[in-house]
Enzyme design. Sequence first.
Site, PDB file in Angstrom:
ATOM      1  N   GLU A 292       8.740 -13.944   0.827  1.00 44.00           N
ATOM      2  CA  GLU A 292       9.350 -13.186  -0.568  1.00 44.00           C
ATOM      3  C   GLU A 292      10.250 -13.887  -1.467  1.00 44.00           C
ATOM      4  O   GLU A 292      10.891 -14.982  -1.249  1.00 44.00           O
ATOM      5  CB  GLU A 292      10.151 -12.031   0.198  1.00 44.00           C
ATOM      6  CG  GLU A 292       9.140 -10.951   1.133  1.00 44.00           C
ATOM      7  CD  GLU A 292       9.938  -9.769   1.544  1.00 44.00           C
ATOM      8  OE1 GLU A 292       9.512  -8.694   1.604  1.00 44.00           O
ATOM      9  OE2 GLU A 292      11.254  -9.873   1.356  1.00 44.00           O
TER      10      GLU A 292
ATOM     11  N   CYS B 170      20.424  -9.149  -1.694  1.00 42.67           N
ATOM     12  CA  CYS B 170      21.067 -10.153  -0.957  1.00 42.67           C
ATOM     13  C   CYS B 170      21.067  -9.783   0.394  1.00 42.67           C
ATOM     14  O   CYS B 170      21.667  -8.646   0.729  1.00 42.67           O
ATOM     15  CB  CYS B 170      22.446 -10.560  -1.565  1.00 42.67           C
ATOM     16  SG  CYS B 170      23.108 -12.040  -0.686  1.00 42.67           S
TER      17      CYS B 170
ATOM     18  N   CYS C  55      15.125 -15.934  -7.506  1.00 41.52           N
ATOM     19  CA  CYS C  55      15.567 -16.162  -6.041  1.00 41.52           C
ATOM     20  C   CYS C  55      14.309 -16.842  -5.253  1.00 41.52           C
ATOM     21  O   CYS C  55      13.424 -16.159  -4.864  1.00 41.52           O
ATOM     22  CB  CYS C  55      15.926 -15.062  -5.402  1.00 41.52           C
ATOM     23  SG  CYS C  55      16.781 -15.292  -4.076  1.00 41.52           S
TER      24      CYS C  55
ATOM     25  N   CYS D 270      22.624 -10.282   8.012  1.00 38.13           N
ATOM     26  CA  CYS D 270      21.434 -10.683   7.271  1.00 38.13           C
ATOM     27  C   CYS D 270      20.317 -10.149   7.818  1.00 38.13           C
ATOM     28  O   CYS D 270      19.932 -10.660   8.882  1.00 38.13           O
ATOM     29  CB  CYS D 270      21.301 -12.260   7.083  1.00 38.13           C
ATOM     30  SG  CYS D 270      20.067 -12.849   5.743  1.00 38.13           S
TER      31      CYS D 270
ATOM     32  N   CYS E  28      13.699 -17.572   9.469  1.00 34.11           N
ATOM     33  CA  CYS E  28      14.827 -18.434   9.379  1.00 34.11           C
ATOM     34  C   CYS E  28      15.395 -18.684  10.610  1.00 34.11           C
ATOM     35  O   CYS E  28      15.036 -17.906  11.664  1.00 34.11           O
ATOM     36  CB  CYS E  28      16.111 -17.340   8.818  1.00 34.11           C
ATOM     37  SG  CYS E  28      17.673 -18.412   8.285  1.00 34.11           S
TER      38      CYS E  28
ATOM     39  N   CYS F 173      22.300 -15.092  11.220  1.00 35.52           N
ATOM     40  CA  CYS F 173      23.353 -14.685  10.421  1.00 35.52           C
ATOM     41  C   CYS F 173      23.417 -13.139  10.997  1.00 35.52           C
ATOM     42  O   CYS F 173      22.354 -12.479  10.559  1.00 35.52           O
ATOM     43  CB  CYS F 173      23.562 -15.014   9.026  1.00 35.52           C
ATOM     44  SG  CYS F 173      24.004 -16.645   8.777  1.00 35.52           S
TER      45      CYS F 173
END
Length: 384
Positions: free
Chosen positions: A102, A351, A115, A129, A122, A126
């Site tokens: 994305e 975010c 972005c 997130c 990933c 975290c």
Amino acid sequence: MSSLSSQLPSSLVGLDRAALKQVLANIGVAEKEQNMRVRQIWSWLYVHGVQEIDKMTTLSGALREQLGEHHTLERLTISEKQVSEDGTRKYLFKLHDGHEIETVYIPETDRGTLCVSSQVGCTLNCTFCHTGTMRLVRNLEPHEIVGQLIAVRDDLADWHNNESKRAVSNIVMMGMGEPLYNTDHVITALNVMSDGDGTALSKRRITLSTSGVVPDIARVGDATGVMLAISLHAVRDDLRNELVPLNKKYPIEELLEACRAYPGLSNARRITFEYVMLKDVNDSDADARELVRVLSGIPAKINLIPFNPWPGSPYECSSRNRIMKFADIVNHAGYASPVRTPRGRDIMAACGQLKSASEKMSAAERKQAELAAQRLSQPVDIRE
């Protein structure tokens, strides 16, 4: 025997100069001609944004035919595009191997920010997130990183605008993945995007965000000259270990020493520290004062980010009043601390919310109860 995929024409889009030179060598272009031909192809790819090799009219017909036998100008495939009520655009790109990433475009009055993702998935985990709940599939190749910019410029008809009218004027490496776990490819891609003879994005308008891969921070600064952002989010190692597990390997003190040594650091080239505001977790007055203390001596800006909820997330966003009190403490200490306005929340483009559509669908199926709870939450929208 060569595989079928290796026999298929490959795209020139997103390649750097060294790769283009190898392309020319492979099809028999004389070495003494290669640099000139690379300059010509570079201009067609990254200044004019042509989509057909035949339109590279400064190349001879014979060379265009040779290139066309082995290569294309194919872009990343847009599987889905969503446009938020605030104008934010989220793109789901399908890669050659079927995986998805994305990319988000955020239009503002004085800039247009893209972005960009650096990995499929990933590995950082975290806890605040959404992207961190994905498994890491692989690193993106340099051409796949640059390809995000090229495809969005196509979609926005952004090829023939002068610098002051560009739709995409800023790049942030803040999409899916940890850029400094893909450092070599990210360096190559950033240098393509900032090349003055191509897309010509200013290095001052490109920001790489890392959760703190300390050994590569100075290296990326030396190699690219771009701006640096740190996903900090906590001022105590015990809490940051929970929020950003990478902290167990590179604790806060070690991370901040690397920041102090970042090449070119000055009041004109400050480091941005990102701090997501989590209710009753990291948002107290004491946290704000400690943030000021640990950043002492580092030319810095502190971006306060209202937490963006996602299905199944264990956190809530701090209240508006709490965020403003936190910001006041930081501001009074002399740091600029804008509160980031959440963008694209209605399309899960804010975010910490990025995740491929297929991943989100499976999450929705597994977590109906969490989805229902998330619908009841009221997002905080604070203007700078």
